[in-house]
Design a protein around this motif. Structure first.
Motif, short mmCIF file in Angstrom:
data_model
loop_
_atom_site.label_atom_id
_atom_site.label_comp_id
_atom_site.label_asym_id
_atom_site.label_seq_id
_atom_site.Cartn_x
_atom_site.Cartn_y
_atom_site.Cartn_z
N TYR A 132 -30.23 85.21 -33.69
CA TYR A 132 -30.10 83.77 -33.96
C TYR A 132 -28.73 83.47 -34.52
O TYR A 132 -27.98 84.38 -34.94
N ARG A 133 -28.41 82.18 -34.55
CA ARG A 133 -27.27 81.65 -35.29
C ARG A 133 -27.81 80.53 -36.16
O ARG A 133 -28.52 79.67 -35.66
N CYS A 134 -27.49 80.54 -37.44
CA CYS A 134 -28.03 79.54 -38.36
C CYS A 134 -26.95 79.05 -39.32
O CYS A 134 -26.34 79.85 -40.03
N ALA A 135 -26.73 77.75 -39.31
CA ALA A 135 -25.81 77.12 -40.26
C ALA A 135 -26.61 76.37 -41.31
O ALA A 135 -27.57 75.67 -40.98
N VAL A 136 -26.23 76.54 -42.56
CA VAL A 136 -26.87 75.82 -43.67
C VAL A 136 -25.78 75.04 -44.41
O VAL A 136 -24.79 75.61 -44.85
N VAL A 137 -25.97 73.73 -44.49
CA VAL A 137 -25.02 72.86 -45.18
C VAL A 137 -25.78 72.17 -46.32
O VAL A 137 -26.81 71.54 -46.08
N ILE A 138 -25.29 72.32 -47.53
CA ILE A 138 -25.91 71.66 -48.68
C ILE A 138 -24.88 70.73 -49.31
O ILE A 138 -23.73 71.13 -49.54
N GLY A 139 -25.26 69.50 -49.55
CA GLY A 139 -24.31 68.57 -50.15
C GLY A 139 -24.96 67.24 -50.47
O GLY A 139 -26.09 66.96 -50.06
N ARG A 140 -24.21 66.41 -51.18
CA ARG A 140 -24.70 65.10 -51.58
C ARG A 140 -24.54 64.17 -50.39
O ARG A 140 -23.45 64.01 -49.85
N ALA A 141 -25.63 63.54 -49.99
CA ALA A 141 -25.61 62.65 -48.83
C ALA A 141 -25.08 61.27 -49.24
O ALA A 141 -25.51 60.71 -50.24
N ARG A 142 -24.16 60.78 -48.44
CA ARG A 142 -23.55 59.47 -48.68
C ARG A 142 -24.00 58.54 -47.57
O ARG A 142 -23.92 58.89 -46.39
N ALA A 143 -24.53 57.37 -47.92
CA ALA A 143 -24.87 56.37 -46.90
C ALA A 143 -23.58 55.82 -46.32
O ALA A 143 -22.67 55.44 -47.06
N VAL A 144 -23.48 55.82 -44.99
CA VAL A 144 -22.27 55.31 -44.34
C VAL A 144 -22.44 53.81 -44.13
O VAL A 144 -23.33 53.39 -43.38
N THR A 145 -21.63 53.02 -44.81
CA THR A 145 -21.81 51.57 -44.80
C THR A 145 -20.62 50.83 -44.20
O THR A 145 -20.78 49.71 -43.72
#
Lengths: 236, 236
Positions: A114-127
């Motif tokens: 497999y290939r697996c990417a994990v991204v953790i971060g604060r989500a920003r609403a795009v306005t």
């Protein structure tokens, strides 16, 4: 941040085992972006109340986006129940492609390629309007590169019904497994079979909508050929 | 709980939009179990500290398992960093298979065809010896049906290195999309093309390990044929 920048795994995105399967350095970032370009969906994890919710989402990446390390855009309906919990909160976006079944001589050593990417971060609403339009185009182009430019602009009603989240690509990791099974020497000596069953995404025949009169557009034809070539490479 | 029991969606597993894509009733449970049988990996969401972590995991289902609604078993390394946060906590297990790219005449109506199961429940660490052995066999048989019976039993060391979580199948939902794009009448009238690009998992040639001398076992041959037949049905 360019594709030459190294990945920046932190304790949150670093595997606590199988570290040899983690990718760092310049090649790691290129491989991460390649996976994020190829995979059709991501799985978004959000904490809603006291428990996690994990849902498949459409997404796109802009390595030159405004967030630290570039931006991963997640596309959602403005009516999605989890959206209020996600904006401003730390989320996890995981993208996995399964490349094969690894059949060892013991149950314990069975595995997957497999290939697996994990991204953790604060989500920003795009306005902001221009960023929203750009992110929407990227999301369509993620499905078929070049297609956004061939479509009409979204209406106000459509824009109002669409939510976009931006997640920084700064804290990202890539983990992969490839190759055959790794068995205990005594199991190999016992003479049993072991091997790998390769899996890949294949493309069927393009199905025109029943009310379509125009021919299949060039961008769709080109993308289907691209997907078939990729599948051919994976099939070996 | 049998495959005839209806799904029991709760507010946590019920979509807040596109309810027409939710499946209830007896057929819903059968379709849920079919997806959980076919998909090679699940995505497990766990709350670790103040944020979610989503990781691909090997899994298996036992519709007759001891938990309410049957049991979904998640397989992990006992050294996995998130494991302590998962046992006893509410987790989310999501299983998604992508069946196609839906290319509409507007960006807004672009979509995917997919099948997605969401299971939310309190994870129980599986500690009792017979249930552990049973769950391990199910996990191997999930990869290749019938294979567990052809392998030696796990050693004490292997058992100690393996963690198993049980999640009740009681609170589960299935959401699917199939078919072509749904466009605005004015976009159809404008004459542009729209259609679907079907996607399915395909199987390459089985690769024997370099140290394998025995022939490919019957269970592996049969499973590859099964996967190819399934891919052929999806390709249409």
């Amino acid at each position: 941040m360019t594709t030459d920048a190294p990945l920046s795994p932190t304790p949150r995105t670093t595997a606590t085992r199988s570290r040899h399967r983690m990718h760092g350095g310049p090649g790691g970032r290129a491989a991460l972006l390649q996976l994020l370009t190829e995979a059709p969906v991501a799985h978004l994890g959000v904490v809603v109340g006291d428990h996690p919710v994990v849902l498949p989402v459409a997404f796109a990446v802009d390595p030159e986006g405004p967030d630290e390390g570039g931006t991963l855009y997640v596309h959602a309906s403005a009516a999605a129940g989890w959206l209020g919990a996600a904006a401003g909160a730390t989320v996890c976006v995981t993208v996995t492609e399964v490349d094969g079944l690894v059949l060892a001589r013991s149950g314990f050593h069975h595995s997957m390629n497999y290939r697996c990417a994990v991204v953790i971060g604060r989500a920003r609403a795009v306005t902001e309007g221009r960023e929203r339009a750009h992110a929407l185009d990227l999301t369509v182009d993620h499905v078929v590169p070049g297609r956004a430019a061939t479509l009409r602009a979204p209406t106000r009603r459509e824009l109002a019904a669409t939510a976009l989240l931006a997640v920084p690509l700064a804290e990202a990791s890539l983990k992969t497994r490839a190759g055959g099974p790794v068995d205990e020497p005594e199991d190999v000596a016992a003479g049993g079979w072991a091997g790998t069953v390769p899996l890949h995404r294949m493309v069927g025949e393009v199905e025109a909508a029943t009310d379509a009169v125009a021919p299949v557009p060039d961008d769709v034809v080109a993308h289907v050929e691209r997907l078939r070539a990729r599948a051919g490479e994976r099939a070996g």
